[in-house]
Design an enzyme around this catalytic site. Structure first.
Site, PDB file in Angstrom:
ATOM      1  N   HIS A 123       1.031 -10.560  -4.532  1.00  0.00           N
ATOM      2  CA  HIS A 123       0.476  -9.206  -4.642  1.00  0.00           C
ATOM      3  C   HIS A 123       0.808  -8.605  -6.018  1.00  0.00           C
ATOM      4  O   HIS A 123      -0.079  -8.079  -6.714  1.00  0.00           O
ATOM      5  CB  HIS A 123       1.056  -8.351  -3.514  1.00  0.00           C
ATOM      6  N   GLU A 124       2.055  -8.723  -6.429  1.00  0.00           N
ATOM      7  CA  GLU A 124       2.450  -8.154  -7.731  1.00  0.00           C
ATOM      8  C   GLU A 124       1.710  -8.824  -8.879  1.00  0.00           C
ATOM      9  O   GLU A 124       1.330  -8.168  -9.855  1.00  0.00           O
ATOM     10  CB  GLU A 124       3.966  -8.282  -7.941  1.00  0.00           C
TER      11      GLU A 124
ATOM     12  N   HIS B 147      -1.466  -7.274  -9.530  1.00  0.00           N
ATOM     13  CA  HIS B 147      -1.336  -6.078 -10.381  1.00  0.00           C
ATOM     14  C   HIS B 147      -1.134  -6.476 -11.842  1.00  0.00           C
ATOM     15  O   HIS B 147      -1.757  -5.917 -12.744  1.00  0.00           O
ATOM     16  CB  HIS B 147      -0.131  -5.228  -9.959  1.00  0.00           C
TER      17      HIS B 147
ATOM     18  N   HIS C  61      -5.026  -1.533  -6.039  1.00  0.00           N
ATOM     19  CA  HIS C  61      -5.107  -1.810  -4.605  1.00  0.00           C
ATOM     20  C   HIS C  61      -6.543  -1.848  -4.097  1.00  0.00           C
ATOM     21  O   HIS C  61      -7.405  -1.135  -4.587  1.00  0.00           O
ATOM     22  CB  HIS C  61      -4.316  -0.757  -3.831  1.00  0.00           C
TER      23      HIS C  61
HETATM   24  N1  TQI Z   1       5.187  -1.471  -4.605  1.00  0.00           N
HETATM   25  C1  TQI Z   1       3.971  -0.984  -5.033  1.00  0.00           C
HETATM   26  C2  TQI Z   1       2.932  -2.113  -5.087  1.00  0.00           C
HETATM   27  O1  TQI Z   1       3.092  -3.076  -5.819  1.00  0.00           O
HETATM   28  C3  TQI Z   1       4.000  -0.265  -6.346  1.00  0.00           C
HETATM   29  C4  TQI Z   1       2.803   0.636  -6.395  1.00  0.00           C
HETATM   30  C5  TQI Z   1       2.615   1.743  -5.696  1.00  0.00           C
HETATM   31  C6  TQI Z   1       1.622   0.414  -7.133  1.00  0.00           C
HETATM   32  N2  TQI Z   1       1.377   2.259  -5.983  1.00  0.00           N
HETATM   33  C7  TQI Z   1       0.767   1.471  -6.832  1.00  0.00           C
HETATM   34  C8  TQI Z   1       1.227  -0.578  -7.989  1.00  0.00           C
HETATM   35  C9  TQI Z   1      -0.499   1.538  -7.395  1.00  0.00           C
HETATM   36  C10 TQI Z   1      -0.032  -0.514  -8.553  1.00  0.00           C
HETATM   37  C11 TQI Z   1      -0.892   0.550  -8.253  1.00  0.00           C
HETATM   38  O2  TQI Z   1       1.947  -1.991  -4.369  1.00  0.00           O
HETATM   39  S1  TQI Z   1       5.535  -1.707  -3.053  1.00  0.00           S
HETATM   40  C12 TQI Z   1       3.191  -4.226  -1.068  1.00  0.00           C
HETATM   41  C13 TQI Z   1       2.186  -4.162   0.039  1.00  0.00           C
HETATM   42  C14 TQI Z   1       4.708  -3.127  -2.524  1.00  0.00           C
HETATM   43  C15 TQI Z   1       3.795  -3.081  -1.519  1.00  0.00           C
HETATM   44  O3  TQI Z   1       6.911  -2.040  -3.096  1.00  0.00           O
HETATM   45  O4  TQI Z   1       5.140  -0.632  -2.241  1.00  0.00           O
HETATM   46  C16 TQI Z   1       3.499  -5.419  -1.647  1.00  0.00           C
HETATM   47  C17 TQI Z   1       5.021  -4.325  -3.094  1.00  0.00           C
HETATM   48  F1  TQI Z   1       0.982  -4.410  -0.387  1.00  0.00           F
HETATM   49  F2  TQI Z   1       2.434  -5.066   0.962  1.00  0.00           F
HETATM   50  F3  TQI Z   1       2.220  -3.013   0.601  1.00  0.00           F
HETATM   51  C18 TQI Z   1       4.412  -5.486  -2.668  1.00  0.00           C
HETATM   52 CL1  TQI Z   1       2.786  -6.893  -1.099  1.00  0.00          CL
HETATM   53 ZN    ZN Z   2       0.550  -3.039  -4.852  1.00  0.00          ZN
END
Ligand code: TQI
Ligand code: ZN
Ligand code: CA
Length: 480
Positions: free
Chosen positions: A219-220, A223, A229
């Site tokens: 997922h990261e 990005h 998203h």
């Molecule tokens: N971290 C967020 C994410 O990577 C960071 C974030 C929040 C973000 N809002 C954003 C990044 C908008 C880009 C654009 O999504 S998290 C998931 C999931 C997170 C969440 O720690 O909330 C994953 C990290 F998708 F499962 F909710 C990894 Cl896989």
């Molecule tokens: Zn994300």
């Protein structure tokens, strides 16, 4: 990260031209209808996310909460002014229909062969498991794009991966982590430097107990490559972590559409060879050459994941030494670009890579990663210009060195230093006395080297540097 902030800023610029519902202002029936239509189309109405109309005629419920979470608004479950402003400005880089999203201005990497580094490790997992999770996460994206990801060490990688807790870096605008739970990781968009940070306060695992590193890394990396998203629930880029069986983590068509909107599909590169997946239950072809013919010579021989591959002209035979079961294939079945006639091949079991040599070209094929930039010229390995082809090669796993035979000479190549060992080439006759050159093919099996020359095969003891025996080339096939 920064990009997300930028998007909010842009939205602000747009929506200021629109009537903004102030906090105190009453929400009109029209607004509620608008919001309801919006939420129904973006956050499909399921049992779990039904919109409930409360008595004061406001919209509350999970659809709205999801939407607010998505846009990083305060999750009130109420149709407040900021939420309504986002709903009223749906064209602000936000697609009308549910799908993937890129960051504003669609930042992306301007080169295809990207590098990454793993700056430190989490104590939660074995280092090999971290390496593997990261490598597999990259592979999801490289499989559907022309991108390649190569791991390097040091600080010059395009995408630097690290673990840390709370205030974990001195990169400007790097949000700090929040202890166990909550934020798991974050990544910087291609415009912001391509870092991927993982919250060390999470319990990283290779299974579903705790947080699955492969899943979150995949997922990261989305990005870090430029995807924001998605609002498709099944997509990897959907912003909710569902602990799914990690073997089932894969890209959704929406993720593929998203990443291909930035980088396009994989290049149909006729020159690139891919690691062969030998079929397990597909019937092989009828043997069209008598493999027991005493006059038959091989172009090359190699091991491949515990099996042996013998090459001759446009054909290859696969043999499982345990089963003495031979199957024949056309080389073009696995490598349409090759049309057979290969000179030499070897497997580096440590790098899980197969190398094939033909004329002045050679290809590397990784079982897990596609090494970029192949075919390359054999002279890039350090052979003199007069060498026009390699006759045979074999990897010496114990010394991490590869032997290359060409004409009446041979070289040792140090796979760790990636250079020819000093003092080479040497004459084949000097060190392998008794063998007639050229060597047609070579491979390694159970601690012994087997060098093929004409219809003979020489078993060579690598440790004591002597020949054990001369066997008929057909020895492996149980020929009479
Ligand atoms: N971290 C967020 C994410 O990577 C960071 C974030 C929040 C973000 N809002 C954003 C990044 C908008 C880009 C654009 O999504 S998290 C998931 C999931 C997170 C969440 O720690 O909330 C994953 C990290 F998708 F499962 F909710 C990894 Cl896989
Ligand atoms: Zn994300
Ligand atoms: Ca956290």
């Amino acid at each position: 990260m920064k990009c997300f902030l930028l998007m909010i800023a842009l939205c602000g610029a747009f929506s200021s031209a629109l009537p903004i519902v102030s906090k105190t202002e009453q929400v009109t029936e029209e607004d509620i209808q608008l919001a309801k239509t919006y939420l129904d189309s973006h956050y499909p109405d399921s049992e779990a996310n039904r919109v409930i109309r409360s008595t004061d005629n406001n919209i509350v419920g999970n659809q709205l909460r999801q939407m607010q979470e998505f846009f990083q608004l305060e999750v009130t479950g109420n149709l407040d002014s900021r939420t309504l402003a986002v709903i009223k400005a749906p064209r602000c880089g936000i697609p009308d229909i549910g799908e993937y999203k890129t960051f504003p201005l669609s930042p992306k990497w301007s080169k295809k062969n990207l590098t990454y580094s793993i700056q430190n490790y989490t104590p939660d997992m074995a280092q090999d498991d971290v390496d593997e999770a990261i490598e597999r996460a990259w592979k999801l994206w490289s499989d559907v794009t022309p991108l390649t990801f190569t791991r390097i060490s040091g600080d010059s990688a395009d995408i630097q991966i690290s673990f840390g807790s709370r205030e974990h870096s001195n990169i400007p605008l790097d949000p700090s982590f929040d202890g166990p739970g909550g934020k798991l990781a974050h990544a910087f968009s291609p415009a912001d430097g391509g870092y991927a940070h993982f919250d060390e306060d999470e319990n990283w695992t290779k299974h579903t107990i705790g947080i699955n590193l492969f899943h979150v890394a995949a997922h990261e990396f989305g990005h870090a490559l430029g995807l924001d998203h998605s609002n498709i629930q099944e997509a990897l880029m959907f912003p909710i972590y569902n602990a799914v069986d990690p073997t089932k983590v894969r890209l959704h068509q929406d993720d593929i559409n998203g990443i291909q909107s930035l980088y396009g599909p994989p290049e149909e590169d006729d020159n690139q060879l891919t690691f062969p997946i030998l079929p397990t239950n597909i019937p092989a072809e009828e043997c069209s050459i008598d493999i027991c013919d005493p006059n038959l010579t091989f172009d090359s021989v190699t091991t491949l994941q515990g099996e042996m591959l013998f090459f001759k002209d446009s054909l290859m035979w696969r043999m499982n030494p345990e089963k003495i079961d031979i199957e024949q294939y056309h080389i073009s079945t696995f490598w349409p670009a090759l049309e057979g006639g290969i000179d030499a091949a070897y497997e580096d079991e440590d790098k899980k890579t197969l190398y094939i040599f033909k004329g002045q070209k050679y290809w590397a094929m990784g079982a897990n990663v596609i090494p970029p930039g192949f075919p390359r010229n054999i002279h890039t390995l350090g052979f003199p210009k007069r060498i026009k082809k390699i006759d045979a090669t074999v990897y010496d796993r114990r010394r991490k060195r590869t032997l290359f035979f060409s004409g009446d000479q041979y070289w040792r190549y140090d796979e760790t230093k990636r250079s020819v060992v000093n003092g080479y080439p040497r004459k084949i006759a000097t060190d392998f006395s008794g063998i007639s050159s050229p060597v047609d093919a070579a491979f390694h099996h159970n601690g012994h080297f087997y060098l093929f020359s004409g219809s003979n095969q020489y078993e060579f003891d690598g440790k004591h540097k002597r020949f054990n025996s001369i066997k008929k080339r057909t020895f492996w096939f149980g020929c009479k």
